[in-house]
Design a protein around this motif. Structure first.
Motif, PDB file in Angstrom:
ATOM      1  N   LEU A 230       0.834  -1.195   0.000  1.00 48.41           N
ATOM      2  CA  LEU A 230       0.000   0.000   0.000  1.00 48.41           C
ATOM      3  C   LEU A 230       0.874   1.253   0.000  1.00 48.41           C
ATOM      4  CD1 LEU A 230      -2.794  -0.927   2.597  1.00 48.41           C
ATOM      5  CD2 LEU A 230      -2.884  -1.116   0.112  1.00 48.41           C
ATOM      6  N   TYR A 231       1.943   1.227   0.791  1.00 49.76           N
ATOM      7  CA  TYR A 231       2.826   2.388   0.867  1.00 49.76           C
ATOM      8  C   TYR A 231       3.850   2.399  -0.267  1.00 49.76           C
ATOM      9  CZ  TYR A 231       6.576   5.476   2.415  1.00 49.76           C
ATOM     10  OH  TYR A 231       7.527   6.459   2.469  1.00 49.76           O
ATOM     11  N   GLY A 232       4.429   1.254  -0.574  1.00 48.31           N
ATOM     12  CA  GLY A 232       5.510   1.207  -1.563  1.00 48.31           C
ATOM     13  C   GLY A 232       5.044   1.323  -2.990  1.00 48.31           C
ATOM     14  N   SER A 233       3.776   0.964  -3.268  1.00 49.31           N
ATOM     15  CA  SER A 233       3.268   1.014  -4.642  1.00 49.31           C
ATOM     16  C   SER A 233       2.079   1.951  -4.801  1.00 49.31           C
ATOM     17  CB  SER A 233       2.853  -0.398  -5.097  1.00 49.31           C
ATOM     18  OG  SER A 233       3.960  -1.286  -5.038  1.00 49.31           O
ATOM     19  N   GLY A 234       1.556   2.478  -3.708  1.00 42.42           N
ATOM     20  CA  GLY A 234       0.434   3.400  -3.796  1.00 42.42           C
ATOM     21  C   GLY A 234      -0.874   2.733  -4.159  1.00 42.42           C
ATOM     22  N   LEU A 235      -1.018   1.452  -3.818  1.00 44.02           N
ATOM     23  CA  LEU A 235      -2.241   0.732  -4.160  1.00 44.02           C
ATOM     24  C   LEU A 235      -3.397   1.136  -3.258  1.00 44.02           C
ATOM     25  CD1 LEU A 235      -0.859  -2.907  -4.635  1.00 44.02           C
ATOM     26  CD2 LEU A 235      -1.270  -1.185  -6.395  1.00 44.02           C
TER      27      LEU A 235
END
Length: 331
Positions: free
Chosen positions: A142-147
């Motif tokens: 969620l944080y590393g890819s902005g999902l």
């Protein structure tokens, strides 16, 4: 039973109930299952609130009264009130096929402009450090890819590209596909997770199951695809469940509520007082990219925003408060 009763029973069987007609129309137009459940729920509440009268016999007074009751007695948010209105608009326009001029005069509730909650890099590190296992990997995505939350939960094995260091988000918000970065720090964790998925899938196949749900009738077009490893969810459920639309036993993805509870518990253990949720990690992804000098258009594409004005909210996060303005007390 008399002949008249039998004939009446046949007639009722051939005429779908109103809510069944709503479901059929929603599925014909490829609305998601969650939207279907929400719209059917609002239409049912609207009918019950008006003594079970048929919507064809009601008008602007009943619709406005229902929406006003939601706002005054129910104290629902503007977004919730607008969702109820959208459900009623769909009922009249798409199901009953009634174009009513008065529906255009109903004003949607104005949604207040809120600045998103954003965690600092240190707070993100503390939050993730308080998580472990599958939920830690999901929160890191969620944080590393902005999902978005459901984009992470619904991720399929075939859409994780280790060679190009990217993830393909299929059928995101608005039905759009996009590519987002795959953090190299997550390669090992995702590789191990996909390995576990393959073992689970092999056991399901051996037990006579292993067919995953596919959208838009792809299962009919590609009959073998539901049992292929690439179509399996990266984060599968721990047990089989029945498909709500077909009734077949399948292994669905993890329930997103589990991840939400894990993030909430980690936030408390990390001593973070901000009301951070799963979506806060996506806000933090965008804000930290903007801090690092990424242009707004690139961030817009990574987030899957239709309009750059939606993405520009993160510039307000950077330009307000102590981060962007020197307090006169410090001068």
């Amino acid at each position: 039973m008399s002949y008249a009763d039998e004939s009446e029973g046949v007639t009722e069987a051939r005429t779908p109930r109103l809510l069944d007609q709503v479901r059929a129309r929603l599925r014909l137009k490829h609305y998601s299952l969650r939207t279907e459940q929400a719209y059917v729920g609002w239409i049912r509440r609207f009918i019950l609130a008006n003594d079970k009268r048929h919507p064809r016999d009601m008008g602007v007074a009943e619709v406005e009264g229902f929406l006003s009751t939601l706002a005054t007695r129910g104290q629902v948010a503007a977004g919730t009130q607008n969702q109820a209105l959208s459900a009623l608009l769909f009922l009249y326009r798409e199901v009953l096929v009634i174009e009513l001029p008065w529906m255009e005069t109903i004003v949607r509730a104005k949604r207040p402009q809120r600045v998103p909650v954003v965690l600092s890099r240190d707070e993100v590190s503390r939050l993730l450090a308080m998580m472990d296992g599958c939920f830690a990997l999901m929160a890191s995505l969620l944080y590393g890819s902005g999902l978005r939350l459901m984009e992470c939960v619904r991720l399929r094995v075939k859409d994780v590209d280790f060679g190009l260091n990217q993830i393909c988000v299929r059928d995101g918000k608005g039905g759009k596909d996009r590519h987002v970065p795959l953090p190299q720090r997550l390669h090992a964790g995702l590789t191990a997770q996909i390995g576990r998925v393959r073992l689970i899938h092999q056991r399901d196949l051996a037990a006579g199951h292993g067919a995953v749900w596919l959208p838009h009738a792809l299962a009919r077009k590609y009959p073998s695809a539901p049992r292929e490893p690439g179509w399996q969810y990266v984060f599968p459920s721990g047990r089989l469940s029945r498909d709500p639309r077909g009734g077949d036993p399948r292994r669905h993805h993890l329930d997103e509520a589990g991840l939400q509870r894990a993030v909430r518990a980690a936030r408390i253990r990390a001593g973070i007082v901000k009301p951070a949720t799963c979506h806060t990690l996506r806000h933090s992804f965008a804000t930290h990219l903007l801090e690092a000098g990424q242009d707004i258009r690139t961030i817009q594409e990574l987030l899957g925003h239709k309009d750059v004005a939606t993405t520009q909210i993160y510039t307000h996060v950077l330009n307000r408060g102590g981060h962007g303005v020197l307090s006169p007390l410090d001068r």
